[in-house]
Write a protein that holds these residues in place. Structure first.
Motif, short mmCIF file in Angstrom:
data_model
loop_
_atom_site.label_atom_id
_atom_site.label_comp_id
_atom_site.label_asym_id
_atom_site.label_seq_id
_atom_site.Cartn_x
_atom_site.Cartn_y
_atom_site.Cartn_z
N PHE A 1 -8.88 30.32 15.82
CA PHE A 1 -8.47 29.66 14.44
C PHE A 1 -9.42 28.18 14.49
O PHE A 1 -9.33 27.61 15.39
CB PHE A 1 -6.95 29.40 14.43
N THR A 2 -9.66 27.90 13.32
CA THR A 2 -10.61 26.48 13.31
C THR A 2 -10.03 25.70 11.97
O THR A 2 -9.62 26.36 10.91
CB THR A 2 -12.01 26.76 13.09
N THR A 3 -9.86 24.67 12.21
CA THR A 3 -9.55 23.66 10.93
C THR A 3 -10.47 23.19 10.56
O THR A 3 -11.67 22.45 11.09
CB THR A 3 -8.72 22.60 11.60
N PHE A 4 -10.81 23.15 8.90
CA PHE A 4 -12.05 22.66 8.12
C PHE A 4 -11.37 21.58 7.04
O PHE A 4 -10.18 21.68 6.72
CB PHE A 4 -12.47 23.91 7.37
N LEU A 5 -12.41 20.55 6.98
CA LEU A 5 -12.03 19.79 5.54
C LEU A 5 -12.90 20.18 4.41
O LEU A 5 -14.27 20.18 4.75
CB LEU A 5 -12.68 18.39 6.20
N ILE A 6 -12.38 20.42 3.43
CA ILE A 6 -13.10 21.08 2.45
C ILE A 6 -12.94 20.45 1.08
O ILE A 6 -11.76 20.23 0.39
CB ILE A 6 -13.00 22.59 2.16
N ASP A 7 -13.74 19.74 0.58
CA ASP A 7 -13.89 18.98 -0.70
C ASP A 7 -13.40 19.88 -1.74
O ASP A 7 -13.71 20.92 -1.85
CB ASP A 7 -15.21 18.32 -1.11
N LYS A 8 -12.47 19.57 -2.56
CA LYS A 8 -11.95 20.41 -3.69
C LYS A 8 -13.11 21.04 -4.65
O LYS A 8 -12.84 21.84 -5.45
CB LYS A 8 -10.61 20.02 -4.33
N ASP A 9 -14.13 20.17 -4.96
CA ASP A 9 -14.87 20.31 -6.05
C ASP A 9 -16.22 21.24 -5.29
O ASP A 9 -17.16 21.51 -5.98
CB ASP A 9 -15.80 19.25 -6.55
N THR A 10 -15.90 21.89 -3.90
CA THR A 10 -17.09 22.66 -3.48
C THR A 10 -16.95 24.07 -4.21
O THR A 10 -15.99 24.61 -4.57
CB THR A 10 -16.58 23.05 -2.10
N PRO A 11 -18.18 24.25 -4.48
CA PRO A 11 -18.08 25.53 -5.43
C PRO A 11 -17.75 26.72 -4.83
O PRO A 11 -17.96 27.05 -3.65
CB PRO A 11 -20.01 26.00 -5.58
N GLY A 12 -16.83 27.36 -5.38
CA GLY A 12 -16.15 28.66 -4.97
C GLY A 12 -14.82 28.47 -4.79
O GLY A 12 -13.90 29.49 -4.53
N LEU A 13 -14.30 27.16 -4.50
CA LEU A 13 -12.91 26.76 -4.25
C LEU A 13 -12.12 26.86 -5.49
O LEU A 13 -12.52 26.03 -6.49
CB LEU A 13 -12.92 25.58 -3.55
N ARG A 14 -11.11 27.35 -5.89
CA ARG A 14 -10.28 27.38 -7.26
C ARG A 14 -8.74 27.27 -6.66
O ARG A 14 -8.40 27.85 -5.85
CB ARG A 14 -10.52 28.59 -7.83
N VAL A 15 -8.20 26.22 -7.50
CA VAL A 15 -6.74 25.86 -7.24
C VAL A 15 -6.00 26.45 -8.62
O VAL A 15 -6.48 26.09 -9.56
CB VAL A 15 -6.42 24.54 -7.06
N GLU A 16 -4.97 27.20 -8.23
CA GLU A 16 -4.02 27.61 -9.33
C GLU A 16 -2.72 27.11 -9.29
O GLU A 16 -2.20 27.28 -8.21
CB GLU A 16 -4.19 29.09 -9.70
N PRO A 17 -2.00 26.76 -10.35
CA PRO A 17 -0.58 26.22 -9.98
C PRO A 17 0.26 27.34 -9.97
O PRO A 17 0.24 28.53 -10.39
CB PRO A 17 -0.14 25.65 -11.55
N MET A 18 1.34 27.37 -9.14
CA MET A 18 2.59 28.16 -9.24
C MET A 18 3.94 27.40 -9.29
O MET A 18 3.88 26.34 -9.34
CB MET A 18 2.88 28.33 -7.61
N LYS A 19 4.68 28.14 -10.29
CA LYS A 19 5.85 27.53 -10.97
C LYS A 19 7.10 27.64 -10.06
O LYS A 19 7.75 28.78 -9.80
CB LYS A 19 6.19 28.06 -12.13
N SER A 20 7.49 26.40 -9.38
CA SER A 20 8.37 26.32 -8.37
C SER A 20 9.47 25.79 -8.91
O SER A 20 9.69 24.89 -9.85
CB SER A 20 7.88 25.55 -7.06
N ILE A 21 10.76 25.99 -8.46
CA ILE A 21 12.15 25.30 -8.98
C ILE A 21 12.34 24.34 -8.00
O ILE A 21 13.46 23.43 -8.34
CB ILE A 21 13.22 26.27 -9.06
N VAL A 22 11.73 23.87 -7.04
CA VAL A 22 12.01 22.91 -6.03
C VAL A 22 10.95 21.80 -6.03
O VAL A 22 9.64 22.06 -6.46
CB VAL A 22 12.22 23.44 -4.55
N THR A 23 11.24 20.46 -5.55
CA THR A 23 10.23 19.44 -5.39
C THR A 23 9.15 19.38 -6.71
O THR A 23 8.11 19.21 -6.51
CB THR A 23 9.52 19.36 -4.16
N ARG A 24 9.72 19.22 -7.84
CA ARG A 24 8.94 19.12 -9.08
C ARG A 24 7.98 17.99 -9.05
O ARG A 24 8.70 16.76 -8.57
CB ARG A 24 9.73 19.27 -10.31
N GLY A 25 6.63 18.19 -9.18
CA GLY A 25 5.80 17.09 -9.32
C GLY A 25 5.04 17.11 -7.88
O GLY A 25 4.04 16.59 -7.64
#
Ligand SMILES: Cc1cc2nc3c(=O)[nH]c(=O)nc-3n(C[C@H](O)[C@H](O)[C@H](O)COP(=O)(O)OP(=O)(O)OC[C@H]3O[C@@H](n4cnc5c(N)ncnc54)[C@H](O)[C@@H]3O)c2cc1C
Length: 386
Positions: free
Chosen positions: A185-209
């Protein structure tokens, strides 16, 4: 063992609590409703907390912080368990411990901007097919010349929606060991605007925000210089901060339980039924007594744990014990609080339901209660195995 804080240490903790009460609590309902912290509120908290001297307060001295001892640090964490996590995050008190592994240009690119509060991160380990069983993750980083190509999906990743970069744990190969093949296992630091990286929200009932997200890696290419620590040392890199993380979570639980308890005492002491305050009935009074004892035990466990970390005496059994007790404790306290509040405990315009929902997550993240029980039992019974 002496858990007492000096006058200066106690003053700092008290000032932090007063700051939370004045500057964070008033925004909680809005964040709950919006499910995010509006930018102007984020900036205002940041500015005011810096003016009050709390910016970087958890940092070690070599990175410009006051280098607080563990007891004071954990008491500060206890206080930070009281406000909403989303608002607490705006204060920029320090950085995720793992970032101190940054080296060379990573220091300028990730560590220092994080310390200055200019960059935020999210920590991505859990996957749809691997939560408690973290070693079953399948997100892969494959070497291609001087680059790594990453493919996979991470699930439940907190705050990746507002992060600038992701701290990712991925599989980078397999080692042959006497016990059979073992993943690297290896740890990486990856900028969020790196091509191919996508973030999508999940709707949680806890710790809103402070929201969980899905993070997708589709042929994400990064250079060698993005490895944090050493290749193949992913879990060791993360585990160095394991005890601190578990005790901090426990301290948050104690703080949150204290806040819930204050509201419960006031309600039990003023709400009337059958011509008396409800706290005068044994059914409610005993709940109040049990909550007080439960919180006190959690508080003592956190103080002992802080002392053990400070003196290099902490081990994984004890870290699991304090985490397990405090996360179960805050939910017991929150659940009893709902009962004492009766129907009002279920109303959205009363905060008790929010504390009850938020308390529930503590038994799941940073290791579920069952995983902690498993660790404790296995460690205690190991000497009897032949
Ligand atoms: C709001 C939220 C935020 C999160 N933030 C992050 C984050 O920022 N980064 C990140 O990497 N992860 C994050 N997580 C993931 C979290 O750490 C996992 O949810 C947790 O580790 C449990 O994994 P799981 O949900 O896959 O449950 P599972 O592992 O599928 O477990 C399901 C149930 O089975 C039980 N179980 C599993 N194995 C055993 C066993 N050996 N013995 C007994 N019982 C067992 C568990 O205790 C649990 O009750 C977050 C989760 C949530 C909900």
């Amino acid at each position: 063992m002496d858990f007492a804080l000096s006058f200066e240490q106690q003053s700092l903790v008290d000032a932090l609590e007063e700051f939370c009460r004045r500057e964070l609590y008033p925004h909680e309902n809005l964040v709950e409703e919006l499910r995010y912290v509006p930018d102007e509120i984020r900036q205002e908290i940041r500015r005011k907390s810096a003016e009050a001297g709390f910016e970087g307060m958890s940092l070690p001295e070599e990175w410009g912080g006051p280098g607080l001892d563990k007891q004071t640090k954990m008491q500060a964490e206890r206080v930070m368990g009281k406000p909403s996590s989303a608002l607490g995050q705006c204060m920029n008190r320090g950085v995720t411990g793992i970032l101190f592994k940054c080296k060379d240009e990573q220091i300028e690119e990730y560590l220092l901007p994080s310390i200055r509060g200019e960059k935020k991160n999210a920590f991505a380990l859990t996957e749809p097919g691997a939560g408690s069983d973290a070693r079953s993750i399948v997100t892969k980083a494959v070497r291609d010349g001087k680059e790594w190509v990453i493919n996979g999906v991470k699930q439940f990743i907190s705050a990746a929606d507002i992060a600038d970069f992701i701290i990712l744990i991925a599989v980078t190969g397999t080692d042959d060991t006497p016990k059979g093949p073992r993943k690297r296992f290896t740890t990486f630091l990856i900028d969020k605007d790196t091509p191919g990286l996508r973030v999508e929200p999940m709707k949680s009932i806890v710790t809103r925000g402070y929201n969980p997200t899905m993070v997708y890696f589709d042929n994400v290419r990064i250079p060698d210089s993005k490895i944090l620590g050493e290749e193949g040392q992913g879990f060791n890199t993360a585990n160095e901060w394991l005890y601190d993380g578990r005790v901090s979570l426990s301290a948050h639980c104690v703080g949150r339980a204290e806040r819930i308890f204050d509201m419960t005492k006031e309600w039990a002491g003023t709400r009337k039924a059958f011509g008396k305050t409800i706290g005068e009935f044994q059914g409610v009074g005993f709940k109040v007594a049990n909550m007080a004892v439960d919180i006190k035990l959690g508080d003592l466990m956190v103080k002992e744990a802080a002392w053990k970390i400070e003196n290099d005496l902490m081990n994984r059994t004890e870290a699991s014990m304090v985490n397990y007790y405090c996360s179960e404790m805050v939910f017991r306290v929150a659940d009893n609080a709902v009962q004492v509040f009766g129907g009002m405990g279920m109303m959205e315009d009363f905060p008790i339901q929010r504390f009850w929902r938020d308390a529930r997550i503590e038994r799941i993240w940073e290791g579920t209660s069952e995983i902690h029980q498993d660790v404790i039992a296995k460690d205690l019974l190991r000497p009897y195995q032949h």
